[in-house]
Design a protein around this motif. Structure first.
Motif, PDB file in Angstrom:
ATOM      1  N   SER A 142      -5.472  14.679  -0.587  1.00  0.00           N
ATOM      2  CA  SER A 142      -5.970  14.521  -1.950  1.00  0.00           C
ATOM      3  C   SER A 142      -4.841  14.669  -2.961  1.00  0.00           C
ATOM      4  O   SER A 142      -3.800  15.271  -2.673  1.00  0.00           O
ATOM      5  CB  SER A 142      -7.090  15.513  -2.240  1.00  0.00           C
ATOM      6  N   PHE A 143      -5.056  14.069  -4.120  1.00  0.00           N
ATOM      7  CA  PHE A 143      -4.066  14.181  -5.191  1.00  0.00           C
ATOM      8  C   PHE A 143      -4.776  14.202  -6.543  1.00  0.00           C
ATOM      9  O   PHE A 143      -5.943  13.808  -6.650  1.00  0.00           O
ATOM     10  CB  PHE A 143      -3.032  13.059  -5.117  1.00  0.00           C
ATOM     11  N   GLU A 166     -10.216   5.909 -12.783  1.00  0.00           N
ATOM     12  CA  GLU A 166     -11.328   6.244 -11.881  1.00  0.00           C
ATOM     13  C   GLU A 166     -11.856   4.972 -11.205  1.00  0.00           C
ATOM     14  O   GLU A 166     -12.059   4.935  -9.977  1.00  0.00           O
ATOM     15  CB  GLU A 166     -12.439   6.915 -12.701  1.00  0.00           C
ATOM     16  N   ALA A 167     -12.047   3.913 -12.011  1.00  0.00           N
ATOM     17  CA  ALA A 167     -12.550   2.648 -11.451  1.00  0.00           C
ATOM     18  C   ALA A 167     -11.569   2.098 -10.418  1.00  0.00           C
ATOM     19  O   ALA A 167     -11.976   1.568  -9.379  1.00  0.00           O
ATOM     20  CB  ALA A 167     -12.758   1.634 -12.583  1.00  0.00           C
ATOM     21  N   PHE A 168     -10.271   2.241 -10.685  1.00  0.00           N
ATOM     22  CA  PHE A 168      -9.257   1.746  -9.750  1.00  0.00           C
ATOM     23  C   PHE A 168      -9.397   2.443  -8.391  1.00  0.00           C
ATOM     24  O   PHE A 168      -9.412   1.801  -7.341  1.00  0.00           O
ATOM     25  CB  PHE A 168      -7.850   1.984 -10.344  1.00  0.00           C
ATOM     26  N   PHE A 169      -9.521   3.779  -8.411  1.00  0.00           N
ATOM     27  CA  PHE A 169      -9.598   4.501  -7.134  1.00  0.00           C
ATOM     28  C   PHE A 169     -10.936   4.246  -6.437  1.00  0.00           C
ATOM     29  O   PHE A 169     -10.986   4.114  -5.215  1.00  0.00           O
ATOM     30  CB  PHE A 169      -9.363   6.000  -7.353  1.00  0.00           C
ATOM     31  N   CYS A 170     -12.011   4.166  -7.248  1.00  0.00           N
ATOM     32  CA  CYS A 170     -13.329   3.899  -6.635  1.00  0.00           C
ATOM     33  C   CYS A 170     -13.305   2.544  -5.939  1.00  0.00           C
ATOM     34  O   CYS A 170     -13.886   2.371  -4.872  1.00  0.00           O
ATOM     35  CB  CYS A 170     -14.435   3.920  -7.683  1.00  0.00           C
ATOM     36  N   ALA A 171     -12.621   1.560  -6.579  1.00  0.00           N
ATOM     37  CA  ALA A 171     -12.554   0.223  -5.973  1.00  0.00           C
ATOM     38  C   ALA A 171     -11.825   0.254  -4.639  1.00  0.00           C
ATOM     39  O   ALA A 171     -12.034  -0.593  -3.786  1.00  0.00           O
ATOM     40  CB  ALA A 171     -11.849  -0.744  -6.919  1.00  0.00           C
ATOM     41  N   LEU A 192      -0.147   4.142  -3.912  1.00  0.00           N
ATOM     42  CA  LEU A 192      -1.348   4.040  -4.758  1.00  0.00           C
ATOM     43  C   LEU A 192      -0.992   4.305  -6.213  1.00  0.00           C
ATOM     44  O   LEU A 192      -1.500   3.648  -7.122  1.00  0.00           O
ATOM     45  CB  LEU A 192      -2.408   5.055  -4.293  1.00  0.00           C
ATOM     46  N   PHE A 193      -0.089   5.250  -6.435  1.00  0.00           N
ATOM     47  CA  PHE A 193       0.263   5.593  -7.813  1.00  0.00           C
ATOM     48  C   PHE A 193       0.984   4.416  -8.489  1.00  0.00           C
ATOM     49  O   PHE A 193       0.734   4.108  -9.650  1.00  0.00           O
ATOM     50  CB  PHE A 193       1.149   6.852  -7.834  1.00  0.00           C
ATOM     51  N   SER A 194       1.836   3.719  -7.725  1.00  0.00           N
ATOM     52  CA  SER A 194       2.530   2.593  -8.369  1.00  0.00           C
ATOM     53  C   SER A 194       1.564   1.431  -8.608  1.00  0.00           C
ATOM     54  O   SER A 194       1.674   0.714  -9.589  1.00  0.00           O
ATOM     55  CB  SER A 194       3.771   2.178  -7.578  1.00  0.00           C
ATOM     56  N   ILE A 243       0.842  -1.201   0.000  1.00  0.00           N
ATOM     57  CA  ILE A 243       0.000   0.000   0.000  1.00  0.00           C
ATOM     58  C   ILE A 243       0.865   1.235   0.000  1.00  0.00           C
ATOM     59  O   ILE A 243       0.600   2.207  -0.682  1.00  0.00           O
ATOM     60  CB  ILE A 243      -0.903   0.026   1.252  1.00  0.00           C
ATOM     61  N   ARG A 244       1.911   1.205   0.804  1.00  0.00           N
ATOM     62  CA  ARG A 244       2.720   2.410   0.895  1.00  0.00           C
ATOM     63  C   ARG A 244       4.172   2.109   0.571  1.00  0.00           C
ATOM     64  O   ARG A 244       4.675   1.037   0.842  1.00  0.00           O
ATOM     65  CB  ARG A 244       2.639   2.977   2.313  1.00  0.00           C
ATOM     66  N   SER A 245       4.806   3.093   0.018  1.00  0.00           N
ATOM     67  CA  SER A 245       6.217   2.930  -0.294  1.00  0.00           C
ATOM     68  C   SER A 245       7.014   2.938   1.003  1.00  0.00           C
ATOM     69  O   SER A 245       6.742   3.712   1.905  1.00  0.00           O
ATOM     70  CB  SER A 245       6.634   4.101  -1.174  1.00  0.00           C
TER      71      SER A 245
END
Ligand SMILES: C[S@@+](CC[C@H](N)C(=O)[O-])C[C@H]1O[C@@H](n2cnc3c(N)ncnc32)[C@H](O)[C@@H]1O
Length: 469
Positions: free
Chosen positions: A421-422, A364-369, A452-454, A333-335
């Protein structure tokens, strides 16, 4: 499969290697001539051309069955047989799915299930008369399996195939999903209706889908994974007959009401109730259009991780879909390295039909999930993603206290923590190449943002970029 032949693309160029690298047939295809010399029963099915090239007629059921029998015996030490007309598996293709599951299990994306034993435990939904996945998984990797099915012939022959292999018999149990005797898990009205409605097939095709896990998986049980090669079609007409192969298959094996989409949707729905019983849920998917839809359904169901892959089976592509409800490991989850406030990556070689808009929707679907709130602007091709106050608080308690967060600003030390937020932006660099940028907007939780970005990068590359690259 066959005689060292390379798969050709439509444009005539050679495709890159398509088998899983650990598949024993990845480096060289089965040598039909050598097998024919060793197994006299196989010899009549092998033709040798003037140039000395040995081949098998894949439109002949008896030939493909004999090939599968000798490959399982010669390369895997497995005794095997199926009656005429049953679905005949091809060993190299079925092995790819097993090796992909092996990859999922060994990835540290999600932690192991708490009460897992040394032996990997799998559940094969619809094991068929051929019982191919349990036999391969047990012989190749020593995994244990429960294989379920609903037809008498599948159950009888799956059991026979297990009993013909005393060295594997202790690892494989076959269960009748129609009997579904042993669960105290609550049954929904729909599940009850399904159970009462599975009686007689019409034209060989069952009228509704029997239970998948309810009553088949025992209350105390847990599995490392489930797998499934579902009935792909809605009817035998739709299944048609592939003139190039004769893997056969009965109506019960090939078709079900609603086809694979309904069958896998049923697995997804059931997986929510059995989220604690399985580490990974997986299924093979026959159509790419269905894969996209099913990925959305998995996300809607609340899975915390979704993975897809493409299997190339001779001239046919199939896809693998995997999901889990287990929270990803913290380091996934986190670096572990300090987070950054800007990230970017390129998406090159997008599959046809996947442009900036599709990438925006998939992101969008990835973050909503992940239960994050998204505000998508399809004019500027950007998404503002916000963590709730609770998510922000939880990440901070997990140690994501980074420059700019309240800990570094004494004036904010006792202030309320508001959501981090990002912004994710999609830019078209040139046709087929997109640049994805991410920027942290309020400089808090950069470790969470980095991770999250990776994950987003991995997901978009898996879902949208052609595997031929
Ligand atoms: C396409 S065949 C797959 C057979 C084998 N696993 C293979 O890969 O060759 C699908 C199988 O699912 C079985 N099936 C259908 N509904 C089922 C259910 N609810 N639970 C378990 N098996 C089911 C069918 O009888 C059939 O044997």
């Amino acid at each position: 499969m066959g005689g060292g032949r390379k798969r050709r693309r439509r444009d005539g160029s050679d495709a890159p290697p398509v088998m899983h690298p650990r598949n024993r047939y990845a480096a060289s295809a089965p040598d039909f001539a050598a097998l024919a010399a060793l197994y006299p029963s196989f010899a009549p099915f092998v033709a040798v051309s003037g140039g000395g090239r040995a081949s098998v007629d894949f439109t002949d059921f008896a030939a493909t069955r004999e090939l599968t029998r000798v490959l399982l015996l010669h390369d895997h030490g497995v005794n095997w047989w199926i009656p005429d007309g049953q679905l005949c598996p091809t060993v190299p293709n079925r092995s790819n799915y097993i090796h992909w599951i092996e990859d999922l299990l060994s990835s540290d994306l999600i932690p192991p299930i708490s009460n897992s034993s040394e032996t990997v435990r799998g559940f094969d939904i619809g094991t068929g008369a051929n019982c191919i996945y349990p036999l391969l998984g047990a012989s190749l990797l020593g995994w244990s399996f429960v294989g379920s099915d609903v037809t008498d012939v599948a159950l009888e022959w799956a059991k026979r195939n297990v009993e013909s292999n005393p060295h594997l018999a202790g690892l494989i149990e076959i269960r009748n999903a129609n009997e579904a005797p042993c669960s105290s898990k609550p049954e929904t009205v729909a599940e009850e209706a399904v159970r009462e409605n599975i009686s007689e097939p019409v034209d060989g095709v069952v009228r509704s889908i029997a239970p998948i896990f309810v009553g088949v998986v025992k209350d105390s049980e847990s599995f490392d994974f489930c797998m499934c090669n579902p009935p792909f079609f809605e009817s035998m007409e739709e299944a048609g007959l592939n003139p190039k192969t004769s893997c056969a298959g009965t109506a019960e094996e090939m078709a079900c009401p609603g086809g694979e989409q309904a069958f896998i949707t049923h697995i997804i729905e059931d997986s929510v109730s059995f989220k604690n019983s399985f580490r990974w849920f997986t299924s093979m998917v026959g159509r790419k259009a269905n894969l996209k839809l099913l990925v959305s359904k998995v996300r809607e169901a609340g899975a915390s991780v979704v993975k897809t892959t493409e299997f190339v089976q001779g001239q046919t592509a199939r896809w693998g879909l995997a999901w889990s409800f287990i929270a990803p490991r913290k380091n996934a989850i986190r670096s572990s390295t300090p987070g950054k406030v800007h990230h970017s990556f390129m998406l090159q070689g997008l599959r046809r039909g996947n442009g900036a808009f599709q990438v925006l929707k998939s992101a969008e679907a990835f973050f909503c999930a992940s239960n994050l709130s998204c505000k998508t602007d399809s004019v500027s091709f950007s998404i503002d993603v916000t963590l709730s106050d609770e998510q922000t608080q939880a990440a901070r308690l997990d140690g994501d206290n980074l420059p700019g967060s309240v800990e570094d600003d004494p004036t904010k030390l006792h202030s309320t923590v508001t959501g981090a937020s990002f912004r994710i932006s999609v830019f078209e660099q040139m046709p087929g190449t997109l640049l994805i940028k991410g920027s942290l907007l309020n400089k808090s939780l950069s470790g969470t943002f980095t991770s999250l970005f990776s994950q987003l990068e991995e997901t978009l590359k898996t879902e949208l970029v052609s595997k031929d690259r």
